[in-house]
Scaffold this motif. Sequence first.
Motif, PDB file in Angstrom:
ATOM      1  N   ARG A   4     -44.305 -38.920 -11.618  1.00 55.98           N
ATOM      2  CA  ARG A   4     -44.688 -38.900 -13.237  1.00 55.98           C
ATOM      3  C   ARG A   4     -43.082 -39.175 -12.867  1.00 55.98           C
ATOM      4  O   ARG A   4     -42.498 -40.123 -14.551  1.00 55.98           O
ATOM      5  N   SER A   5     -41.859 -39.052 -12.721  1.00 52.78           N
ATOM      6  CA  SER A   5     -40.150 -39.244 -12.132  1.00 52.78           C
ATOM      7  C   SER A   5     -40.324 -40.927 -11.994  1.00 52.78           C
ATOM      8  O   SER A   5     -39.680 -41.528 -13.062  1.00 52.78           O
ATOM      9  N   GLU A   7     -42.949 -43.212 -13.063  1.00 52.55           N
ATOM     10  CA  GLU A   7     -42.864 -43.589 -14.132  1.00 52.55           C
ATOM     11  C   GLU A   7     -42.258 -43.739 -15.571  1.00 52.55           C
ATOM     12  O   GLU A   7     -41.520 -44.772 -15.853  1.00 52.55           O
ATOM     13  N   ARG A   8     -41.598 -42.775 -14.888  1.00 52.82           N
ATOM     14  CA  ARG A   8     -40.282 -42.107 -16.683  1.00 52.82           C
ATOM     15  C   ARG A   8     -38.983 -43.802 -15.940  1.00 52.82           C
ATOM     16  O   ARG A   8     -38.842 -43.989 -17.205  1.00 52.82           O
ATOM     17  N   SER A  34     -42.259 -39.881 -21.368  1.00 51.06           N
ATOM     18  CA  SER A  34     -41.342 -38.227 -20.784  1.00 51.06           C
ATOM     19  C   SER A  34     -40.653 -37.591 -21.786  1.00 51.06           C
ATOM     20  O   SER A  34     -40.751 -36.269 -21.970  1.00 51.06           O
ATOM     21  N   TYR A  35     -39.693 -38.524 -22.054  1.00 54.64           N
ATOM     22  CA  TYR A  35     -38.397 -37.630 -22.674  1.00 54.64           C
ATOM     23  C   TYR A  35     -39.338 -37.229 -24.543  1.00 54.64           C
ATOM     24  O   TYR A  35     -38.183 -36.433 -24.513  1.00 54.64           O
ATOM     25  N   GLU A  37     -41.722 -35.687 -24.456  1.00 53.53           N
ATOM     26  CA  GLU A  37     -42.037 -34.506 -23.715  1.00 53.53           C
ATOM     27  C   GLU A  37     -41.329 -33.048 -23.731  1.00 53.53           C
ATOM     28  O   GLU A  37     -41.675 -31.991 -23.695  1.00 53.53           O
ATOM     29  N   SER A  38     -39.864 -34.010 -23.784  1.00 49.40           N
ATOM     30  CA  SER A  38     -38.926 -32.129 -23.456  1.00 49.40           C
ATOM     31  C   SER A  38     -38.762 -31.334 -24.038  1.00 49.40           C
ATOM     32  O   SER A  38     -38.984 -31.381 -24.946  1.00 49.40           O
ATOM     33  N   ASP A  51     -31.390 -39.807 -14.184  1.00 47.79           N
ATOM     34  CA  ASP A  51     -32.210 -41.365 -14.700  1.00 47.79           C
ATOM     35  C   ASP A  51     -30.978 -42.355 -14.968  1.00 47.79           C
ATOM     36  O   ASP A  51     -30.847 -43.335 -13.889  1.00 47.79           O
ATOM     37  N   CYS A 403     -46.882 -48.416 -17.583  1.00 49.68           N
ATOM     38  CA  CYS A 403     -45.265 -48.806 -17.739  1.00 49.68           C
ATOM     39  C   CYS A 403     -45.022 -49.839 -18.427  1.00 49.68           C
ATOM     40  O   CYS A 403     -46.289 -51.063 -18.314  1.00 49.68           O
TER      41      CYS A 403
END
Length: 687
Positions: A4-5, A7-8, A34-35, A37-38, A51, A403
Motif C-alpha cells: 500500500r505504501s 502504491e501511494r 491513500s491520502y 483515507e487518512s 513521501d 496506479c
Amino acid sequence: MAARSTERLLNLLIALVSRERGYTRAELREAVPSYAESASEDAFERMFERDKAELRDLGYPIEEVSEDPLFPDDTHGHRYRIPRGSFTLPPLQFTAEESAVLALAANAWTDASLGELARRALRKLEPAIGDQPEDDAPPLLQPTLTAHEPSFEPLLSAVVRHREVRFDYLARSTDQLTTRRLQPWGIGSRYGNWYVVGWDLDRQDSRTFRLSRIMSDVTVTRKQFEPPAGFSMNDALSHMVSDAPARTVTVLARPGHALMLRRMASGLEPGAGPDGWDRLHIPFVETEILAEEIAAAGPGVVVPEGGDGTGPMLQAEARAAVVRRLRAAADVVARFRGVAVDWSVKSRKGTRNKLSTADHLSRLLEIVRYVYAHQGAELEETAHRFGITDQELIADLNTLFVCGKPGHMPDQLIDASWDDGHVYLSNADELSDPVRLTQPEASALLVGLQTLRTVPGGDSEAVASAIAKVAGAAGDAGVLANAVGARPITDEPAPALDDVMATVRRAVEQRRRLRIRYVVPSRDELTERVVDPVQVFSSNTHWYVRAWCLAAEGMRNFRLDRISSVADAGPAGERPAAQEAAAATRPAPGAPDTVEVVLVTDRRSRWIADQYHATRTAAVRPPAGAGAGPAGGHEAALIGFQTVEAVCSLMTRYGGQLAVAGPDDVVEQVELWVNSALEPYREDTAA
C-alpha cells in the motif's frame, strides 16, 4: 502495508509529474487515494512529508511554489510539482572501454544491498551504454568489495546527504568508548580497511575514524552541513599514510614457523634470537594491521621488548597491540565457553534484506522503463533481469495496474498485460524516460570504479572518464566523486607480488597451466600445487586466483601473496566443469570445509558468518554475569573450516571479537592456542 505504501508513493509521483501547474496539499489529499483515507489532517501531513522526502531521495526534485507572495511560509497555499525533464538522465554516452569497467564496478560488491544499488545504477545507465555482446563467461579479472562494518551504509548515506552523525568509538590503544559527533566529508578504503573523514564537532578539528572501531549503531541526524570545497577522499587517504615514516618491528619466530610473517619480512637472521629462534625484521604502515598478522600466527611468535635496531617506543607499541589482542581473545573465549545456543532464536539476518518501500518503488519504475523500451519482453526473462520470481513480477504488474493519474478512471490507470507470457505496458508515458542516478546509487557505483584503480594497471583513462560521467549522471559536478575513495592496495607493490600477478594474469588470458608453491597459514606449511587458473579477483586488500587444482580435482582459491613461486607448466587442460564452477558462483576466499564449529561473533565480526558461508545463525546472549563486551549484539554461526588451526588463527587475529562455543574439543584447542600465544607476555598482562 508495504504494498500500500508503494502504491501511494507511485500515485503521488504520477500526480506530481502529470500536471504542470501542480497540486496544493488539499488537492493532493483528494487526488491520492491513500491520502483521502487518512484518519486526520495531522496523519495526512506526516505521511505527505515522509513521501516527499522518499521521492526526493529517489532523484525526483519536487518544487514548492507559493501562490500568495504575501504569505510565502503558508505551506497550505503552496503548489507541488515535478517538472518534466528535471529528473531525466542527462545526455551522455559511454565508450566500449567505459562500459566494460562499469560492468566490473557494478558487480564488485559482495554485500547484497550495496550490490543492488550499483546494479540498479548500471541498469539506469543502459540507454547511454548501448547494446553489449552477451557473454556468460566470468570476467578474467574481477575486483570485489566488502563492507563488513555495520556502520558503512549509514555513514555512506550521511556523506552523500551531508548529514551530521553520532556514534560510539573505541580508541585504538584502549578499550574506552567515547561518543563522537561528526560532519562526514567522505568515506573510502585503504589497505582493506574503511575510513570516514570529517569535522569532529567536539574536538573542533578534522579527524579520521576507522569503521571497524565504531562500536554502536550510527545515528544520522537531520542537521545538514556543507563539506569544504575541493575535499577529496583519495587525497585524504593518501595523506593519512604518506605522513607515516617507514617503520620496522623486530619479531622472534620459532624455526620453521610463521611462514606468512617470513614472507613479509625485509630481513631474516636465522637462529639470532634466544633459544635459537629466528629474528625477523618486518616493515609496516599501521601498527594495528601488523598486530593482526602477528597475533594470527599464534604460539611460536613473540614481539620482544626493545628490539634490535628498532626504536624502543615503536617496539613497545607493536608489542602492546599484540598483547591487547591476545588478552581480549583469552577473555572472550573464557566468557563464552559452553554458552548454550538456541538455533530457533532468529538473528538479525532474518530481516536483513527486507525490501523497503523506496526500493520497491525503484523496482516498479525500472520495470516501467524497461518494458516501455522492450514491449513484449518475455515474463520469465524480465523477472530474471530484476532478480525476482515470476510471481513477484506479476505482483508488481498488478500494483502498476491499479496506479495512475488523479481520478483513477480506467483510461487514467497504467495498462499492464502479461496473459500470453509477454509483458506489455502503456499509459505510463510520464515514467518511461531514463532517470538520473540517485546519490546512493551513484556512490555505490563510484566506490566500485574507484576500486578499479587498485587493480594493477587499472588507473586507466577509461576508469577516470567513467567516474566523471557517473557523477554527472547523478547531477553532480564532482563533489560526490570526491567524497568516496579507494587508493591502491600498496603505494609501491612488492616486485615479487607484481611478478606473481603478471604470471598468473598471463596464464588466465592464455589458458596456461601453472606449478605453484603455496603457503597454507592454517597449517603453517609450504605445499606444491599444479593448477589451471580461471580468474583473478580481489577481496578488499588481497588478490586471489581461482583455479582448478589437479590434486584436489576441484576449484580452489589461492591468495597471490601466499604464492612463494610460480612457473609455467604447459597448456591448461580442457575442463568444462572448471568453467561452469567459476561462472556458477561468486568468487569467495575459502577452502573445502572439514570441521564444523559454532562461532560467537559480536557486531564487529558479524561479516564472518557471510564470508565463511555459515549454514545456521542465531542470536545469543552472553552468560549471566559475563558482561556484554564493548560491541555487543552477539550472534552464533555454524561454520565449516578446513582445519582447527584456521579457527584458532581467527580468534587471535580478531582478538575479543569472536569466540568458540563448540564442539568441546575445538574449544579446548582454541583455549590452548590462545593461552600459549599469551604466555611469553605474562609480565605485560600481570595485574
